[in-house]
Write a protein that holds these residues in place. Structure first.
Motif, PDB file in Angstrom:
ATOM      1  N   VAL A 178       0.735  -1.371  -0.072  1.00  0.00           N
ATOM      2  CA  VAL A 178      -0.082  -0.076   0.109  1.00  0.00           C
ATOM      3  C   VAL A 178       0.986   1.310  -0.107  1.00  0.00           C
ATOM      4  O   VAL A 178       0.535   2.369  -0.689  1.00  0.00           O
ATOM      5  CB  VAL A 178      -0.867  -0.143   1.133  1.00  0.00           C
ATOM      6  N   LEU A 182      -0.374   5.425  -8.766  1.00  0.00           N
ATOM      7  CA  LEU A 182      -1.562   5.878  -9.283  1.00  0.00           C
ATOM      8  C   LEU A 182      -1.324   7.122  -9.922  1.00  0.00           C
ATOM      9  O   LEU A 182      -1.545   7.423 -11.253  1.00  0.00           O
ATOM     10  CB  LEU A 182      -2.625   6.011  -8.350  1.00  0.00           C
ATOM     11  N   GLN A 220      -1.029   7.793 -14.231  1.00  0.00           N
ATOM     12  CA  GLN A 220      -2.011   8.749 -15.043  1.00  0.00           C
ATOM     13  C   GLN A 220      -1.067   9.642 -15.592  1.00  0.00           C
ATOM     14  O   GLN A 220      -1.767  10.132 -17.000  1.00  0.00           O
ATOM     15  CB  GLN A 220      -2.636   9.669 -13.694  1.00  0.00           C
ATOM     16  N   LEU A 231      -6.078   0.617   4.404  1.00  0.00           N
ATOM     17  CA  LEU A 231      -6.160   0.323   3.029  1.00  0.00           C
ATOM     18  C   LEU A 231      -7.403   0.624   2.490  1.00  0.00           C
ATOM     19  O   LEU A 231      -7.647   1.427   1.198  1.00  0.00           O
ATOM     20  CB  LEU A 231      -6.110  -1.430   2.839  1.00  0.00           C
ATOM     21  N   LEU A 245      -7.226   4.634   2.253  1.00  0.00           N
ATOM     22  CA  LEU A 245      -6.288   4.867   1.009  1.00  0.00           C
ATOM     23  C   LEU A 245      -7.056   4.770  -0.265  1.00  0.00           C
ATOM     24  O   LEU A 245      -7.190   5.545  -1.012  1.00  0.00           O
ATOM     25  CB  LEU A 245      -4.990   4.164   1.017  1.00  0.00           C
ATOM     26  N   LEU A 246      -7.773   3.286  -0.306  1.00  0.00           N
ATOM     27  CA  LEU A 246      -8.506   3.731  -1.646  1.00  0.00           C
ATOM     28  C   LEU A 246      -9.717   4.398  -1.546  1.00  0.00           C
ATOM     29  O   LEU A 246      -9.871   4.966  -2.805  1.00  0.00           O
ATOM     30  CB  LEU A 246      -9.207   2.004  -1.466  1.00  0.00           C
ATOM     31  N   LEU A 266      -8.082   7.482  -2.687  1.00  0.00           N
ATOM     32  CA  LEU A 266      -7.830   7.667  -4.157  1.00  0.00           C
ATOM     33  C   LEU A 266      -9.084   7.543  -5.043  1.00  0.00           C
ATOM     34  O   LEU A 266      -8.954   8.410  -6.214  1.00  0.00           O
ATOM     35  CB  LEU A 266      -6.939   6.391  -4.532  1.00  0.00           C
ATOM     36  N   GLN A 315      -9.662  10.293  -7.944  1.00  0.00           N
ATOM     37  CA  GLN A 315     -10.104  10.161  -9.465  1.00  0.00           C
ATOM     38  C   GLN A 315     -11.427  10.558  -9.863  1.00  0.00           C
ATOM     39  O   GLN A 315     -11.627  10.824 -10.810  1.00  0.00           O
ATOM     40  CB  GLN A 315     -10.056   8.435  -9.553  1.00  0.00           C
ATOM     41  N   GLY A 317      -8.599  13.482 -10.766  1.00  0.00           N
ATOM     42  CA  GLY A 317      -7.231  12.925 -10.806  1.00  0.00           C
ATOM     43  C   GLY A 317      -6.161  13.951 -10.034  1.00  0.00           C
ATOM     44  O   GLY A 317      -6.306  14.883  -9.817  1.00  0.00           O
ATOM     45  N   PHE A 318      -5.091  13.323 -10.368  1.00  0.00           N
ATOM     46  CA  PHE A 318      -3.749  13.836  -9.675  1.00  0.00           C
ATOM     47  C   PHE A 318      -3.308  15.159 -10.610  1.00  0.00           C
ATOM     48  O   PHE A 318      -2.480  16.060  -9.899  1.00  0.00           O
ATOM     49  CB  PHE A 318      -2.616  12.980  -9.485  1.00  0.00           C
ATOM     50  N   VAL A 332      -3.433   8.709   6.985  1.00  0.00           N
ATOM     51  CA  VAL A 332      -3.813   8.525   5.497  1.00  0.00           C
ATOM     52  C   VAL A 332      -4.349  10.014   4.954  1.00  0.00           C
ATOM     53  O   VAL A 332      -4.037  10.257   3.542  1.00  0.00           O
ATOM     54  CB  VAL A 332      -4.561   7.543   5.277  1.00  0.00           C
TER      55      VAL A 332
END
Lengths: 355, 398
Positions: A301, A308, A312, B181, B184-185, B188, B192, B196-197, B343
């Motif tokens: 993790v 990611l 991208q 986890l 974080l998911l 993210l 998204q 996005g980043f 996180v």
């Protein structure tokens, strides 16, 4: 006993949980008969050397049954079956790579790396070999914690008086500290004695046991308080049984069931706690010799958000979902199966909720 | 017993627990080296804490004459390190109870992240971050209660039907999922979903930035800089109350109020999801017990509609069990905060702990955050007990 199983059988979720649990235990037992591709799990001796062609660690170093070839992503591929790597990113191999190297079906054969050592793990081997570590550590911690709790709780509940007061105040103190914080504070001070935790499994076990015992003490004591006043104990005492005999024959057997429920609830959280510790940066696991589910999840993790972002910005990039998905699923299945089972057990054992 | 007598008595009972926890941290401080221990609890000294130093600092000969270090002698005396352990324990407990919790180490990760350039008292640093954690805890507690009570009640009513099973499966998934986890998911996924980043903050809002951190970074702000009430740029302790959303409202900045609140929603949801299983199960089971009692049967037989029976008669009576369970599960609930705050990059006490255990460790902060979290748990338990005594007068009489 028979009635318990009858009520348990009627509870679908509990049976599902039990089935998953047995499956995982089966993997753990089977892992002793499974020959991982090498005796160490870092079967791929591949890291990016950062300059040009990177067949790493020399070619076919001892202990590697396959060598991964990596090259900087902005240069042409030196030969087929080589994978582009950004020197600033932790290497991520696409799952098809595993097929190319004959490591088993997608997605199990795919690789994961640990960010600090750049060792590659064969994920399938790591999952199989990690099962006895995860389950074993959980079982040891829960068993020893509950034994301590059983002893102290039975003593406190049966003797009463000062023994009860002092044991229970101690329990209160330990219960007031959130479990994770107690783990962190113990491990961080122990870390000043032992720089680096590799191989110091006993510190980890002690820290977990110290966090784990108080809840059992409280449960056992409350159960003993109820049992102590019942007629059959009184009869036993009247017929001349000593304290130890009464504790052993009557009190302890009757306070076991609530303890079992708590044990089955706790056992699933221990790999989760391990994962959390590794995520926080305690470098205990994973070691090539101790592939542990929780810590593999945590390690995979740590690179997620940067990967990611990288994916991208660069079109030819496969987001390595399998890296966290597979160990995460193993953790999740273990924790949820034991909690389903313990919930069913609780319902089956509690007569008030049976109807 | 009057209510206030009960409260005072309950508050007095908290002292031994807190002293006990301080004793545990005291035992653990013994594992530290002497210099480390002195630096943690006294603070750094210009000439260091070696037992002996050069008599003349300008002496550059290979074997300079050595004198005793006055700073070292003073520190040993102050901590009682030359006295037996019980005396040291007494000094430690006295210092801890008088809120003298040691100092941060200025070279640690936590200090550098939060821009603490000089060694600062741990209590001061904690006071900057505590309100944020409390606000986050309040929001997630509200979410948990708002979900657990109705869902638990209906699970009990529709026992072992699909609704009950689904509620059980979902709440257990939250319990069994590794929190970091999941967090974080979700972070993210939110990034998204909102673009996005790639975009950077230039007047507009970067998607990752709009979910990460407790405040927008300064180049995302319309004004381009932080207002004066937000303190230093690294550790946003706000004035006057310290609670981020409240302060933004008090200072009339509705944009920052909304931003700081919005950034707490996802973390609070994750915390609620991972902590709800235990509470939900207790609510369901207590409701099941209440539903089997006689007065429910009486209510039904006299023709009270089922909805009213569930809501008024049974629901209210299962409420005090819910309150008790809140007290029991509070420690594990608050124990999840370090991960979530780490996180999501929130400036709370939990994140402070996570940063302070990174190498090199900041022992003052490690012990300080642990003590603080424990005190939060103990105080929360007192509040729960008082609430319980208020809901159920029989408790006070006992």
């Amino acid at each position: 006993m028979k009635r318990t199983f009858y009520f348990l059988r009627r509870n679908t979720l509990a049976i599902v949980g039990l089935a998953i649990l047995l499956f995982l235990v089966g993997i753990a037992v089977g892992s002793f008969f499974y020959n991982a591709p090498s005796d160490q799990l870092a079967t791929y001796c591949g890291t990016d050397t950062g300059n040009g062609v990177g067949l790493v660690n020399g070619t076919n170093a001892a202990g590697c049954n396959a060598v991964v070839c990596t090259y900087p992503y902005d240069q042409p591929a030196p030969q087929p079956n080589c994978f582009p790597v950004d020197p600033n990113q932790v290497s991520v191999l696409p799952p098809t790579a595993s097929l190319a190297h004959g490591l088993g079906p997608f997605p199990f054969g795919s690789l994961t790396t640990t960010a600090d050592t750049n060792e590659f793990f064969n994920l399938f081997a790591a999952m199989v070999k990690g099962a006895p570590w995860s389950l074993g550590i959980s079982a040891i911690v829960v068993l020893s914690g509950s034994m301590i709790g059983l002893f102290l709780g039975a003593t406190a509940g049966y003797l009463g008086g000062y023994a009860d007061e002092s044991i229970m105040r101690l329990t209160d103190v330990f219960l007031a500290i959130p479990g994770l914080l107690l783990l962190i504070v113990i491990l961080s001070t122990a870390g000043s004695l032992f720089p680096g935790f590799y191989g110091h499994l006993e510190i980890l076990l002690i820290a977990f046991i110290v966090t784990d015992w108080p809840i059992y003490t409280r449960i056992v004591r409350s159960q003993v308080l109820v049992t102590r006043e019942q007629k059959f104990v009184e009869a036993s005492r009247a017929s001349g049984a000593g304290t130890f005999r009464i504790l052993r024959r009557h009190i302890i057997p009757n306070s076991l069931y609530p303890m079992f429920v708590q044990m089955s609830l706790d056992i699933g959280t221990i790999p989760l706690g391990l994962a959390t510790l590794v995520f926080l940066g305690f470098s205990i696991f994973p070691h090539v010799n101790f592939p542990e589910w929780g810590s593999i999840t945590a390690q995979s993790v740590t690179i997620l958000s940067s990967t990611l972002q990288y994916c991208q910005e660069n079109s030819a990039c496969l987001f390595p979902w399998w890296q966290f998905f597979i160990p995460g699923t193993a953790l999740f299945l273990f924790a949820i199966s034991v909690s389903f089972f313990s919930d069913g057990l609780r319902d089956a054992l509690d007569p008030r909720l049976r109807r | 017993m009057r209510m206030w007598v009960y409260i005072v008595r309950r508050a007095l009972l908290m002292i031994p627990v807190v002293v006990g926890v301080m004793t545990i941290t005291f035992v653990l401080t013994n594992a530290l080296g002497e210099t480390q221990r002195i630096e943690t609890f006294i603070g750094p000294s210009r000439q260091g804490y070696a037992p002996t130093i050069k008599c003349d600092p300008a002496d550059n000969s290979p074997h300079p004459a050595q004198c005793t270090n006055p700073a070292y002698t003073r520190a040993i005396k102050a901590l009682g390190l030359d006295k037996p352990a019980p005396y040291q324990w007494g000094v430690y407990i006295y210092n801890s109870l008088t809120l003298n919790w040691g100092n941060t180490s200025k070279s640690s990760d936590a200090s550098q992240l939060y821009g603490i350039t000089t060694s600062t008292s741990v209590i001061t640093v904690l006071s900057w971050y505590l309100p944020y954690t409390l606000e986050l805890a309040a929001i997630s507690l509200l979410i948990i209660l708002a979900l657990a009570i109705p869902i638990g009640n209906y699970s009990a009513v529709y026992r072992n039907r699909p609704f009950d099973q689904a509620a059980r499966v979902i709440s257990f998934s939250g319990y069994a999922f590794p929190t970091f986890l999941l967090a974080l998911l979700i972070l993210l996924a939110a990034t998204q979903a909102s673009g996005g980043f790639v975009a950077t903050c230039n007047g507009g809002s970067d998607a990752f930035n709009s979910w990460f951190g407790s405040w927008p970074s300064y180049n995302c702000l319309p004004s381009g800089s932080y207002p004066g009430w937000m303190g230093s740029q690294n550790h946003f302790h706000t004035t006057p109350t310290g609670f981020p959303t409240v302060d933004a409202m008090l200072n009339g900045n509705s944009y920052l109020a909304w931003e700081s609140f919005k950034r707490m929603i996802l973390p609070a949801l994750v915390i609620a999801f991972s902590a709800i299983a235990g509470i939900l199960r207790f609510v369901r089971n207590s409701m099941l017990e209440v539903m089997n009692l006689d007065f429910i049967r009486t209510a039904r037989s006299k023709g009270v509609p089922e909805k009213v029976v569930v809501r008024r008669h049974a629901g209210r009576n299962s409420l005090n069990v819910t309150v008790t369970v809140l007290g029991l599960t509070f420690a594990s609930f608050i124990g999840g905060f370090p991960i979530i705050e780490d996180v999501f990059g929130l400036t709370g006490v939990g994140n402070l702990l996570v940063q302070s255990v990174k190498q090199p460790l900041d022992y003052g902060l490690v012990f300080g955050t642990t003590l603080l979290f424990t005190i939060i748990v103990v105080v929360a338990n007192i509040i729960v007990d008082v609430l319980y005594a208020y809901l159920d007068p029989r408790v006070r009489l006992g």
